[in-house]
Design a protein around this motif. Structure first.
Motif, mmCIF file in Angstrom:
data_model
loop_
_atom_site.group_PDB
_atom_site.id
_atom_site.type_symbol
_atom_site.label_atom_id
_atom_site.label_comp_id
_atom_site.label_asym_id
_atom_site.label_seq_id
_atom_site.Cartn_x
_atom_site.Cartn_y
_atom_site.Cartn_z
ATOM 1 N N GLU A 139 0.831 -1.207 0.000
ATOM 2 C CA GLU A 139 0.000 0.000 0.000
ATOM 3 C C GLU A 139 0.866 1.256 0.000
ATOM 4 O OE1 GLU A 139 -3.376 0.159 2.488
ATOM 5 O OE2 GLU A 139 -3.859 -1.973 2.281
ATOM 6 N N ARG A 140 1.971 1.222 0.742
ATOM 7 C CA ARG A 140 2.863 2.383 0.775
ATOM 8 C C ARG A 140 3.546 2.593 -0.582
ATOM 9 N NH1 ARG A 140 8.439 2.212 4.236
ATOM 10 N NH2 ARG A 140 9.602 3.776 3.041
ATOM 11 N N SER A 141 4.127 1.545 -1.142
ATOM 12 C CA SER A 141 4.865 1.691 -2.402
ATOM 13 C C SER A 141 3.933 1.941 -3.575
ATOM 14 C CB SER A 141 5.745 0.464 -2.647
ATOM 15 O OG SER A 141 5.048 -0.746 -2.437
ATOM 16 N N GLU A 142 2.716 1.410 -3.525
ATOM 17 C CA GLU A 142 1.743 1.691 -4.582
ATOM 18 C C GLU A 142 1.269 3.137 -4.524
ATOM 19 O OE1 GLU A 142 -1.260 -1.331 -4.189
ATOM 20 O OE2 GLU A 142 0.195 -2.936 -4.573
ATOM 21 N N LYS A 143 1.088 3.650 -3.334
ATOM 22 C CA LYS A 143 0.667 5.046 -3.208
ATOM 23 C C LYS A 143 1.744 5.988 -3.749
ATOM 24 C CE LYS A 143 -1.317 8.314 0.130
ATOM 25 N NZ LYS A 143 -2.538 8.515 -0.688
ATOM 26 N N MET A 144 3.009 5.643 -3.530
ATOM 27 C CA MET A 144 4.101 6.442 -4.080
ATOM 28 C C MET A 144 4.025 6.502 -5.603
ATOM 29 S SD MET A 144 7.238 5.112 -1.640
ATOM 30 C CE MET A 144 8.516 5.952 -2.580
ATOM 31 N N CYS A 164 8.152 -2.646 -10.531
ATOM 32 C CA CYS A 164 6.890 -2.045 -10.089
ATOM 33 C C CYS A 164 5.666 -2.537 -10.865
ATOM 34 C CB CYS A 164 6.968 -0.523 -10.166
ATOM 35 S SG CYS A 164 7.074 0.126 -11.853
ATOM 36 N N TYR A 165 5.851 -3.375 -11.872
ATOM 37 C CA TYR A 165 4.728 -3.832 -12.701
ATOM 38 C C TYR A 165 3.602 -4.427 -11.849
ATOM 39 C CZ TYR A 165 2.586 -6.075 -16.857
ATOM 40 O OH TYR A 165 1.751 -6.469 -17.872
ATOM 41 N N GLY A 166 3.969 -5.309 -10.933
ATOM 42 C CA GLY A 166 2.959 -5.930 -10.083
ATOM 43 C C GLY A 166 2.321 -4.958 -9.118
ATOM 44 N N HIS A 167 3.096 -3.988 -8.631
ATOM 45 C CA HIS A 167 2.527 -2.963 -7.758
ATOM 46 C C HIS A 167 1.460 -2.160 -8.501
ATOM 47 C CE1 HIS A 167 6.263 -3.876 -5.630
ATOM 48 N NE2 HIS A 167 5.787 -3.242 -4.555
ATOM 49 N N LEU A 168 1.763 -1.801 -9.750
ATOM 50 C CA LEU A 168 0.798 -1.030 -10.540
ATOM 51 C C LEU A 168 -0.478 -1.822 -10.790
ATOM 52 C CD1 LEU A 168 3.349 0.482 -13.068
ATOM 53 C CD2 LEU A 168 1.989 1.795 -11.422
ATOM 54 N N LEU A 169 -0.329 -3.090 -11.156
ATOM 55 C CA LEU A 169 -1.529 -3.891 -11.423
ATOM 56 C C LEU A 169 -2.274 -4.233 -10.141
ATOM 57 C CD1 LEU A 169 -0.434 -6.285 -14.312
ATOM 58 C CD2 LEU A 169 -1.651 -4.108 -14.427
ATOM 59 N N ASP A 170 -1.560 -4.372 -9.031
ATOM 60 C CA ASP A 170 -2.232 -4.617 -7.764
ATOM 61 C C ASP A 170 -3.059 -3.404 -7.362
ATOM 62 O OD1 ASP A 170 -2.648 -6.268 -5.299
ATOM 63 O OD2 ASP A 170 -1.667 -4.547 -4.358
ATOM 64 N N GLY A 171 -2.494 -2.205 -7.524
ATOM 65 C CA GLY A 171 -3.267 -1.002 -7.222
ATOM 66 C C GLY A 171 -4.498 -0.889 -8.090
ATOM 67 N N VAL A 254 5.565 -12.248 0.447
ATOM 68 C CA VAL A 254 4.862 -11.071 -0.068
ATOM 69 C C VAL A 254 4.722 -11.179 -1.576
ATOM 70 C CG1 VAL A 254 4.918 -8.558 -0.262
ATOM 71 C CG2 VAL A 254 5.710 -9.664 1.837
ATOM 72 N N SER A 255 3.593 -10.726 -2.103
ATOM 73 C CA SER A 255 3.360 -10.756 -3.543
ATOM 74 C C SER A 255 3.976 -9.532 -4.208
ATOM 75 C CB SER A 255 1.858 -10.798 -3.844
ATOM 76 O OG SER A 255 1.634 -10.638 -5.234
ATOM 77 N N ILE A 256 5.206 -9.698 -4.731
ATOM 78 C CA ILE A 256 5.816 -8.677 -5.584
ATOM 79 C C ILE A 256 5.598 -9.174 -7.010
ATOM 80 C CG2 ILE A 256 7.921 -7.387 -6.118
ATOM 81 C CD1 ILE A 256 6.840 -6.965 -3.267
ATOM 82 N N ALA A 257 4.428 -8.857 -7.552
ATOM 83 C CA ALA A 257 3.938 -9.558 -8.743
ATOM 84 C C ALA A 257 4.593 -9.127 -10.044
ATOM 85 C CB ALA A 257 2.415 -9.397 -8.845
ATOM 86 N N GLY A 258 5.626 -8.284 -9.947
ATOM 87 C CA GLY A 258 6.449 -8.026 -11.108
ATOM 88 C C GLY A 258 7.712 -8.854 -11.097
#
Length: 385
Positions: A139-144, A164-171, A254-258
């Motif tokens: 949530e913190r890194s996606e908000k950034m 960050c690909y997985g962070h973007l798609l998770d958001g 942790v799911s780092i989906a990238g």
């Protein structure tokens, strides 16, 4: 056993159609010479698993087993992309809509969903400094990411969204559905297909993980790159400790989906064969034929700003491009690979999916001799049979 050393005593296990015997021989040779330490290979053809092989060592004290799983780096991205395409097919996400219409924190309305999937959003990494704790705090890194400015005009060119690909798609998925990307992947993809692939390894399965062996020295001379190079910006913020922290439970859970999906060639091929078989495998339909065709909508075709090689990106997958992937066949083919050499290739013309997963990493971004030899051998067997 020293990293990279040969182990002549460990056989190759599993099943292999006689037409694909050269793949078994190649895996056995690579394990004997130390080119591979532990690895798995799988081929699905016309709905049938014709190759399911594994061998070597998962760790110094443990042989690679039938159910060993390993981090496959950016092959994880096509699992995240497939999940997003399924949600789009169900009408929960519009590929042509602004990301901000689902993810309300996302600032830039120019960025469309397909820009995320095709690496053209301008969000190739974090602008502000990010440490490992922040990376794992989704949530913190996606908000950034949601609050920063794109690094280039969205939709104009690709710049590989390496970590960050997985962070973007998770958001995106969290905003559109109220559930995380990893939950949707589990319930929409891995569960229905009975596939042993994980975006975030459950506690009970941590003991099945193979340890990664870092690549030998060499590769890119980072000192020769200009300070504003985008590859540097994506790789060092934060730096991933391949042979250390990436082999620990806090990273794997942790799911780092990238980057940190865990599976093996069998589960990779099982899942991705849905694409090579028109959206359905063994009576389980995940995508409509029309959504499968959306994969081949070209989002970018040229020199990638991060990878610095020509890449043709469709929607969620790379498409055939001899300059970046000489062993990937031409035609209606979509694929992607992971740092170090893992790969999955979907050939829709031949209804074939080929997958390779291993724990010894090579200096490999989009191509390398070891992975290329596996692909050429596999598709050579397809052509000959």
């Amino acid at each position: 056993m020293a990293p990279g050393s040969a182990d002549h005593d460990l056989p190759v296990h599993g099943s292999c159609d006689p037409a694909f015997e050269p793949l078994r021989e190649l895996l056995a040779r690579n394990l004997a010479t130390g080119s591979d330490i532990g690895a798995s290979l799988a081929v699905v053809r016309d709905g049938e698993t014709v190759v399911d092989l594994w061998g070597g060592r998962a760790r110094d004290d443990q042989e690679w087993q039938h159910d060993t799983i390993v981090q496959v780096w950016s092959v994880t991205k096509v699992m995240a992309a497939l999940t997003t395409l399924i949600l789009a097919d169900r009408g929960e996400i519009d590929l042509d809509a602004p990301v901000s219409s689902y993810w309300t924190d996302f600032r830039d309305s120019r960025v469309l969903v397909r820009h995320l999937l095709g690496h053209t959003s301008g969000m190739a990494g974090w602008t502000e400094t990010l440490d490992m704790d922040g990376l794992l705090d989704l949530e913190r890194s996606e908000k950034m990411l949601a609050e920063q400015e794109p690094w280039w005009e969205p939709g104009t060119v690709s710049g590989y969204h390496m970590i960050c690909y997985g962070h973007l798609l998770d958001g995106l998925v969290r905003g559109a559905t109220g559930r995380t990307l990893s939950e949707q992947f589990r319930d929409l993809v891995a569960g229905p297909l009975g596939a042993d692939f994980h975006l975030g390894v459950p506690e009970a399965d941590l003991g099945r993980c193979a340890d990664l062996v870092p690549p030998p020295p060499g590769g890119i001379d980072f000192s020769a790159l200009p300070p504003d190079n985008l590859l540097l910006r994506t790789l060092v913020n934060p730096v991933l400790d391949i042979g250390g922290f990436c082999n620990t439970a806090p990273w794997r859970r942790v799911s780092i989906a990238g980057a940190n999906g865990h599976g093996n060639a069998r589960s990779m091929a099982r899942i991705q064969s849905v694409v090579s078989h028109g959206g359905e495998i063994d009576g389980v339909r995940l995508l409509s034929p029309s959504m499968v065709e959306r994969i081949f909508d070209v989002q970018a075709d040229g020199t990638d700003l991060v990878l610095m090689v020509p890449v043709r990106f469709g929607t969620g997958y790379a498409l055939s491009q001899p300059a970046s992937a000489p062993a990937v066949p031409e035609g209606r083919v979509c694929w992607w690979t992971g740092y170090g050499g893992a790969i999955v290739v979907n050939d829709l013309d031949r209804k074939v999916t080929v997958a390779y997963a291993m724990n010894k990493l090579d200096q490999h971004f989009t191509s390398s001799p070891r992975t290329d030899e596996y692909l050429r051998t596999a598709f050579g067997c397809v052509e000959a049979s």
